[in-house]
Design an enzyme around this catalytic site. Structure first.
Site, PDB file in Angstrom:
ATOM      1  CB  SER A  20      -0.860   0.867   0.018  1.00  0.00           C
ATOM      2  OG  SER A  20      -0.203   0.184   0.981  1.00  0.00           O
ATOM      3  CB  SER A  68       3.320  -0.824  -0.660  1.00  0.00           C
ATOM      4  OG  SER A  68       4.165  -0.941   0.432  1.00  0.00           O
ATOM      5  CB  THR A  69       2.493  -1.295  -5.654  1.00  0.00           C
ATOM      6  OG1 THR A  69       3.505  -2.222  -5.772  1.00  0.00           O
ATOM      7  CG2 THR A  69       2.944   0.163  -5.115  1.00  0.00           C
ATOM      8  CE  LYS A  71      -0.865  -2.823   0.020  1.00  0.00           C
ATOM      9  NZ  LYS A  71      -0.936  -3.855   1.108  1.00  0.00           N
ATOM     10  CB  CYS A 105      -4.889  -2.626   2.868  1.00  0.00           C
ATOM     11  SG  CYS A 105      -3.770  -1.447   2.452  1.00  0.00           S
ATOM     12  CG  HIS A 311       5.719  -1.476   4.757  1.00  0.00           C
ATOM     13  ND1 HIS A 311       5.431   0.168   4.585  1.00  0.00           N
ATOM     14  CD2 HIS A 311       4.494  -1.781   3.724  1.00  0.00           C
ATOM     15  CE1 HIS A 311       4.416   0.396   3.931  1.00  0.00           C
ATOM     16  NE2 HIS A 311       3.802  -0.719   3.557  1.00  0.00           N
ATOM     17  CG  MET A 315       2.069  -2.980   6.114  1.00  0.00           C
ATOM     18  SD  MET A 315       3.722  -3.042   7.193  1.00  0.00           S
ATOM     19  CE  MET A 315       3.374  -4.343   8.210  1.00  0.00           C
TER      20      MET A 315
END
Length: 394
Positions: A20, A68-69, A71, A105, A311, A315
């Site tokens: 991430s 994933s990006t 955040k 996360c 995903h 994660m």
């Protein structure tokens, strides 16, 4: 032309952690309005990332238009005894106007240690000039302790190295991350009290499911019961709107059964938790990079969805849930991995494989997870200032 005020500059660091990446802030560097939880903070973080974006591209922000990006991380000197820093994670919705604060996360947890050291938030007395620094992190979303083992060379964080992580193109320095007592709050590891539940989803079917709270609340289902092999790649799921709607419906009913929401409508504003994943026994397949994963190098396959999409790897918090569930004999994850007692498993995911370890114990008929460990890596991508329009708080 309308005359306006200059944009607001906010000190920030853009970092990759595991598979991430996100925008990191020191709490004291935020504008005063955003130094406390609430609407102003959420507005700032959404504008930094570029949300809400009806185009789902986040072109006008730092987000990368994937779970994933999209955040954000806020780090501060810890208010907890025997901890170095407090770490708060915000998952920014891509197309809707909210920030989900309901979970952690796990991937970005690996980056919190290096960031804290470089931001001067860890006492120099606790940092070896050469060796491994143990950064004691209080995860403020879920009130849990994480130990991040950061390699140091000549008094500085080592970022480059030869550790390879499937889902990340380039090698980097290895960072071990320990999640202590990762079950959510004071609740049971299995919120229903069962290792396997029957989950009835109107209009879709009834499924066996293992519902667990370790790392992040997660719903595990057998791939076969959903009509899948368990080796699917992103495009096979994410290009199928009917499948995505099915998974979201199952996730909503799972959240209800776990007691995370009071009614199904709440699931719409709680996209980050719980996660939903499907498992299958080990089998040979191709990863998204074209690499062959053979059945004899893994224990099982796991595919997980985040923020409504499959995903691209796994994660970090879901990996904690996988390790925890695999260590308890009789869960769907444990059975997919061959059953029996296990202290670690290697699972296949769309980008490759990952090994995770867990220390489980049975006391008075209740399973507990003492610690889950995994190796990740982290790297600073950019540091300086992010800019947001002056009217961001209006």
């Amino acid at each position: 032309m309308i005359r306006t005020k200059p944009q607001i500059r906010v000190p920030a660091t853009y970092m990759r952690g595991g598979t991430s990446k996100g925008v990191f802030f020191s709490l004291n560097d935020l504008p005063p309005e955003a130094q406390h939880p609430g609407e102003a903070r959420d507005k700032l973080l959404m504008r930094v990332i570029g949300s809400p974006d009806p185009y789902a591209k986040q072109i006008d922000g730092m987000g990368g238009a994937t779970s994933s990006t999209s955040k954000t991380v806020i780090v501060s000197a810890s208010e907890q005894p025997d901890h170095d820093v407090d770490y708060l994670f915000g998952q920014v919705s891509i197309d809707k106007p909210f920030v989900d604060w309901s979970g952690n996360c796990g991937n970005l947890s690996a980056a919190v240690g290096p960031f804290a050291i470089q931001a001067g938030l860890v006492s120099s007395e606790r940092l070896p000039r050469n060796g491994i620094a143990e950064v004691r992190v209080w995860q403020a979303n879920i009130n849990k302790t994480i130990i991040v083992h950061v390699p140091m060379i000549d008094g500085r964080v080592q970022e480059t190295g030869d550790f390879e992580l499937d889902g990340v193109t380039f090698p980097a320095a290895e960072i071990q991350v320990d999640f202590l007592d990762p079950a959510a709050g004071d609740s049971s590891l299995f919120p229903t009290g069962n290792l396997i539940d029957r989950l009835d989803v109107p209009g879709i079917g009834t499924f066996n499911a293992s519902l667990i709270t370790a790392g992040i609340p997660t719903i595990f289902i057998d791939a076969e019961s959903l009509g899948y092999q368990g080796t699917e790649l992103q495009e096979e799921i994410n290009n199928d709107e009917k499948a995505l709607a099915m998974f979201e419906t199952i996730r909503s009913y799972g959240a209800l059964k776990m007691g995370l929401i009071a009614d199904l409508e709440e699931a719409k504003s709680r996209q980050h938790t719980p996660k939903i994943a499907f498992v299958s026994p080990a089998q040979t397949c191709l990863s998204s990079s074209g690499k062959t994963i053979t059945a004899d190098e893994i224990d099982l396959h796991v595919r997980a969805l985040s923020m409504g999409k499959l995903h691209h790897a796994m994660m970090g918090t879901a990996a904690v849930a996988i390790a925890s569930a695999a260590s308890v004999p009789g869960t769907l994850v444990n059975l997919a991995a061959g059953g029996g007692e296990k202290s670690s498993v290697t699972f296949g995911h769309p980008s490759g494989t990952l090994k995770v370890g867990a220390q489980a114990s049975l006391m008075s008929g209740e399973w507990t997870i003492n610690k889950v460990s995994m190796s990740r890596s982290a790297r600073v991508l950019m540091e300086g200032f992010v800019r947001v329009p002056f009217n961001v708080f209006e």
